[in-house]
Write a protein that holds these residues in place. Structure first.
Motif, PDB file in Angstrom:
ATOM      1  N   UNK A 199       0.791  -1.236   0.000  1.00 58.67           N
ATOM      2  CA  UNK A 199       0.000   0.000   0.000  1.00 58.67           C
ATOM      3  C   UNK A 199       0.819   1.280   0.000  1.00 58.67           C
ATOM      4  N   UNK A 200       2.126   1.155  -0.094  1.00 55.01           N
ATOM      5  CA  UNK A 200       2.936   2.367  -0.109  1.00 55.01           C
ATOM      6  C   UNK A 200       3.648   2.534  -1.449  1.00 55.01           C
ATOM      7  N   UNK A 201       3.851   3.798  -1.779  1.00 61.50           N
ATOM      8  CA  UNK A 201       4.587   4.108  -3.001  1.00 61.50           C
ATOM      9  C   UNK A 201       5.913   4.743  -2.599  1.00 61.50           C
ATOM     10  N   UNK A 202       6.909   4.575  -3.448  1.00 64.55           N
ATOM     11  CA  UNK A 202       8.207   5.195  -3.203  1.00 64.55           C
ATOM     12  C   UNK A 202       8.301   6.432  -4.104  1.00 64.55           C
ATOM     13  N   UNK A 203       8.396   7.596  -3.474  1.00 68.94           N
ATOM     14  CA  UNK A 203       8.490   8.841  -4.247  1.00 68.94           C
ATOM     15  C   UNK A 203       9.936   9.320  -4.244  1.00 68.94           C
ATOM     16  N   UNK A 204      10.457   9.591  -5.434  1.00 68.13           N
ATOM     17  CA  UNK A 204      11.813  10.119  -5.577  1.00 68.13           C
ATOM     18  C   UNK A 204      11.687  11.624  -5.783  1.00 68.13           C
ATOM     19  N   UNK A 205      12.444  12.385  -5.003  1.00 61.57           N
ATOM     20  CA  UNK A 205      12.319  13.848  -5.046  1.00 61.57           C
ATOM     21  C   UNK A 205      13.678  14.457  -5.385  1.00 61.57           C
ATOM     22  N   UNK A 206      13.804  14.917  -6.602  1.00 60.22           N
ATOM     23  CA  UNK A 206      15.076  15.493  -7.052  1.00 60.22           C
ATOM     24  C   UNK A 206      15.071  16.988  -6.733  1.00 60.22           C
ATOM     25  N   UNK A 207      15.978  17.411  -5.858  1.00 53.99           N
ATOM     26  CA  UNK A 207      16.023  18.824  -5.441  1.00 53.99           C
ATOM     27  C   UNK A 207      16.492  19.733  -6.574  1.00 53.99           C
ATOM     28  N   UNK A 208      17.015  19.125  -7.631  1.00 54.24           N
ATOM     29  CA  UNK A 208      17.656  19.831  -8.748  1.00 54.24           C
ATOM     30  C   UNK A 208      18.875  20.631  -8.298  1.00 54.24           C
ATOM     31  N   UNK A 209      19.458  20.265  -7.165  1.00 53.58           N
ATOM     32  CA  UNK A 209      20.758  20.847  -6.797  1.00 53.58           C
ATOM     33  C   UNK A 209      21.822  19.776  -7.006  1.00 53.58           C
ATOM     34  N   UNK A 210      22.972  20.198  -7.458  1.00 50.21           N
ATOM     35  CA  UNK A 210      24.108  19.296  -7.658  1.00 50.21           C
ATOM     36  C   UNK A 210      25.300  20.002  -7.050  1.00 50.21           C
ATOM     37  N   UNK A 211      26.130  19.295  -6.321  1.00 49.41           N
ATOM     38  CA  UNK A 211      27.289  19.962  -5.773  1.00 49.41           C
ATOM     39  C   UNK A 211      28.563  19.416  -6.375  1.00 49.41           C
ATOM     40  N   UNK A 212      29.470  20.308  -6.680  1.00 50.89           N
ATOM     41  CA  UNK A 212      30.772  19.880  -7.192  1.00 50.89           C
ATOM     42  C   UNK A 212      31.576  19.298  -6.031  1.00 50.89           C
ATOM     43  N   UNK A 213      32.738  18.809  -6.299  1.00 52.76           N
ATOM     44  CA  UNK A 213      33.655  18.287  -5.289  1.00 52.76           C
ATOM     45  C   UNK A 213      33.054  17.182  -4.423  1.00 52.76           C
ATOM     46  N   UNK A 214      32.029  16.526  -4.954  1.00 51.65           N
ATOM     47  CA  UNK A 214      31.419  15.440  -4.192  1.00 51.65           C
ATOM     48  C   UNK A 214      32.429  14.324  -3.971  1.00 51.65           C
ATOM     49  N   UNK A 215      33.242  14.061  -4.994  1.00 56.37           N
ATOM     50  CA  UNK A 215      34.186  12.952  -4.891  1.00 56.37           C
ATOM     51  C   UNK A 215      35.130  13.114  -3.711  1.00 56.37           C
ATOM     52  N   UNK A 216      35.658  14.340  -3.533  1.00 56.80           N
ATOM     53  CA  UNK A 216      36.618  14.510  -2.443  1.00 56.80           C
ATOM     54  C   UNK A 216      35.917  14.480  -1.084  1.00 56.80           C
ATOM     55  N   UNK A 217      34.706  15.026  -0.991  1.00 63.44           N
ATOM     56  CA  UNK A 217      33.961  14.964   0.275  1.00 63.44           C
ATOM     57  C   UNK A 217      33.625  13.510   0.603  1.00 63.44           C
ATOM     58  N   UNK A 218      33.302  12.743  -0.439  1.00 64.49           N
ATOM     59  CA  UNK A 218      32.966  11.326  -0.266  1.00 64.49           C
ATOM     60  C   UNK A 218      34.200  10.564   0.239  1.00 64.49           C
ATOM     61  N   UNK A 219      35.332  10.776  -0.435  1.00 69.19           N
ATOM     62  CA  UNK A 219      36.549  10.081  -0.020  1.00 69.19           C
ATOM     63  C   UNK A 219      36.949  10.467   1.407  1.00 69.19           C
ATOM     64  N   UNK A 220      36.696  11.729   1.769  1.00 73.18           N
ATOM     65  CA  UNK A 220      37.015  12.179   3.137  1.00 73.18           C
ATOM     66  C   UNK A 220      36.160  11.443   4.163  1.00 73.18           C
ATOM     67  N   UNK A 221      34.857  11.240   3.862  1.00 73.48           N
ATOM     68  CA  UNK A 221      33.997  10.491   4.794  1.00 73.48           C
ATOM     69  C   UNK A 221      34.544   9.079   4.989  1.00 73.48           C
ATOM     70  N   UNK A 222      34.978   8.514   3.892  1.00 76.64           N
ATOM     71  CA  UNK A 222      35.492   7.151   3.960  1.00 76.64           C
ATOM     72  C   UNK A 222      36.728   7.073   4.862  1.00 76.64           C
ATOM     73  N   UNK A 223      37.606   8.053   4.732  1.00 81.89           N
ATOM     74  CA  UNK A 223      38.810   8.074   5.588  1.00 81.89           C
ATOM     75  C   UNK A 223      38.443   8.242   7.058  1.00 81.89           C
ATOM     76  N   UNK A 224      37.449   9.104   7.319  1.00 83.49           N
ATOM     77  CA  UNK A 224      37.035   9.311   8.718  1.00 83.49           C
ATOM     78  C   UNK A 224      36.481   8.010   9.311  1.00 83.49           C
ATOM     79  N   UNK A 225      35.726   7.296   8.519  1.00 82.88           N
ATOM     80  CA  UNK A 225      35.177   6.011   8.996  1.00 82.88           C
ATOM     81  C   UNK A 225      36.294   5.012   9.261  1.00 82.88           C
ATOM     82  N   UNK A 226      37.295   5.008   8.372  1.00 79.30           N
ATOM     83  CA  UNK A 226      38.401   4.061   8.557  1.00 79.30           C
ATOM     84  C   UNK A 226      39.207   4.401   9.808  1.00 79.30           C
ATOM     85  N   UNK A 227      39.337   5.717  10.058  1.00 78.53           N
ATOM     86  CA  UNK A 227      40.040   6.154  11.279  1.00 78.53           C
ATOM     87  C   UNK A 227      39.286   5.643  12.512  1.00 78.53           C
ATOM     88  N   UNK A 228      37.982   5.786  12.494  1.00 79.35           N
ATOM     89  CA  UNK A 228      37.173   5.324  13.634  1.00 79.35           C
ATOM     90  C   UNK A 228      37.291   3.807  13.796  1.00 79.35           C
TER      91      UNK A 228
END
Ligand code: GLA
Length: 381
Positions: A199-228
């Motif tokens: 009885x539920x539907x999955x709605x996808x909501x595209x904010x139409x915002x895109x951010x540059x430098x996602x790759x480096x922010x993503x890799x940084x999160x990964x390093x922080x997790x590995x540190x932990x």
């Protein structure tokens, strides 16, 4: 789309294609940034995909024309070199990684098109990688092995494109089942298809915002997790349970606050995925929605991968009575959110959230309901 692909192929190559292959994008229902921590994820394929119409070639060349970009790629399988044109790199990267994994490849020529929004967190890249692999499998005659192909796609990201992503996107694109979510243990790589509540539907909501430098922010999160993980003396954060985490909270010297927060997201998110699977199995959609909301708060406050647009659209969704829960989806920093909505009110939901988001952000969101689609497939003509 099928007809469009056939017509385009015919007009460029003057004969019908031998195969049409497709691989879907995905929306992650819950389990964000857990894949590279060897944890759990619960995405589903969406009903939008990347399509390739193709036929084999006698030489070892690959010729692809992208209908969406109106650009062509032409390369030899024995002389693969990195280039600048990002879309081509996915295709070349797949050829490279398949060959490294000892697949014997045949060349092909084809046309490519898709309706997965690009760069919006719906895995248009994984869809392109998996569709390319499906194209090679069709002309070269090798068996479709979901997990091997998913690994190939991940290696394209990690080695050819140097983004340290996990395996979720390629795995669901390669192995999803219509009407089901794809529950994957990113350590053992075991997966199960979990039926979506009716009885539920999955709605996808595209904010139409895109951010540059996602790759480096993503890799940084990964390093922080590995540190932990190193601090906890475990192979990956998957190995820390919520109970143990709370226990250690009292004596957390030696680990910086940032890594601590990142770890809290991953550890609680893994537990949310398991609870979400239970909620789906027992048809407890209220609990499922609650877990969506908690996941968003954790991604916003602890993992810090949301932006204003994502927070606004999620708040607008959560405020609606027909919405059971909403959260950002994918890597974050922009792109899409996902909401669980009572099926009979999904249209009204999309209208209302679109209007509220526009009033608050001044931007126009693209909101659509998606059924859980089928993983990569080949249509033999
Ligand atoms: C991107 C990556 C995935 C995953 C998500 C976050 O989509 O490709 O591997 O890490 O971000 O959950």
């Amino acid at each position: 789309m099928l007809t469009r692909m056939q017509i385009a192929f015919q007009s460029i190559f003057r004969s019908p294609p031998d195969f049409i292959v497709r691989a879907p994008g995905r929306v992650n229902l819950i389990g964000e940034h857990t894949d590279y921590n060897e944890g759990f994820v619960l995405p589903m394929a969406i009903d939008r995909a990347v399509w390739i119409a193709l036929r084999p070639r006698a030489d070892r060349r690959v010729l692809v024309h992208s209908l969406d970009l109106n650009l062509s790629a032409d390369f030899g399988l024995d002389s693969l070199a990195r280039g600048e044109d990002r879309w081509q790199e996915y295709i070349k990267g797949v050829a490279h990684e398949l060959q490294l994994a000892h697949y014997h490849l045949t060349g092909w020529e084809g046309v490519l098109a898709g309706d997965v929004p690009r760069g919006g967190g719906l895995s248009s890249s994984a869809a392109l990688e998996v569709a390319t692999a499906r194209a090679f499998a069709s002309v070269s005659g090798f068996e479709w092995d979901v997990l091997r192909i998913a690994r190939i796609g991940q290696r394209v990201e990690n080695n050819w494109l140097e983004v340290q992503t996990g395996i979720m996107d390629q795995a669901v694109s390669a192995g999803a089942k219509a009407g089901h979510a794809f529950f994957l243990d990113c350590r053992s790589l075991e997966y199960q298809h979990i039926p979506l509540p009716k009885d539920v539907a999955v709605a996808v909501m595209d904010t139409s915002t895109r951010r540059g430098l996602v790759d480096s922010a993503y890799n940084a999160r990964r390093e922080q997790c590995e540190r932990a993980a190193r601090w906890f003396r475990v192979k990956a954060l998957r190995d820390v349970g919520v109970g143990e985490f709370e226990e250690r909270e009292k004596k957390k010297e030696g680990l910086d606050e940032l890594a601590w927060k990142r770890a809290r997201h991953i550890i609680t998110e893994n537990e949310r995925v398991l609870r979400a699977v239970d909620a789906m199995r027992t048809d407890d959609v209220v609990m499922l929605g609650k877990l969506f909301n908690e996941s968003h708060a954790s991604l916003r406050d602890d993992f810090e991968v949301t932006n204003d647009a994502l927070n606004w659209i999620v708040e607008a969704a959560q405020a609606r009575p027909e919405c059971l829960g909403a959260r950002m989806t994918g890597a974050g920093f922009g792109g899409c959110a996902v909401a669980l909505v009572r099926r009979d009110s999904a249209e009204a939901f999309a209208q209302a959230v679109g209007a509220e988001y526009r009033a608050r952000s001044g931007k126009v969101a693209a909101i659509f309901v998606s059924e859980a689609g089928e993983g990569a497939s080949v249509i033999k003509l």
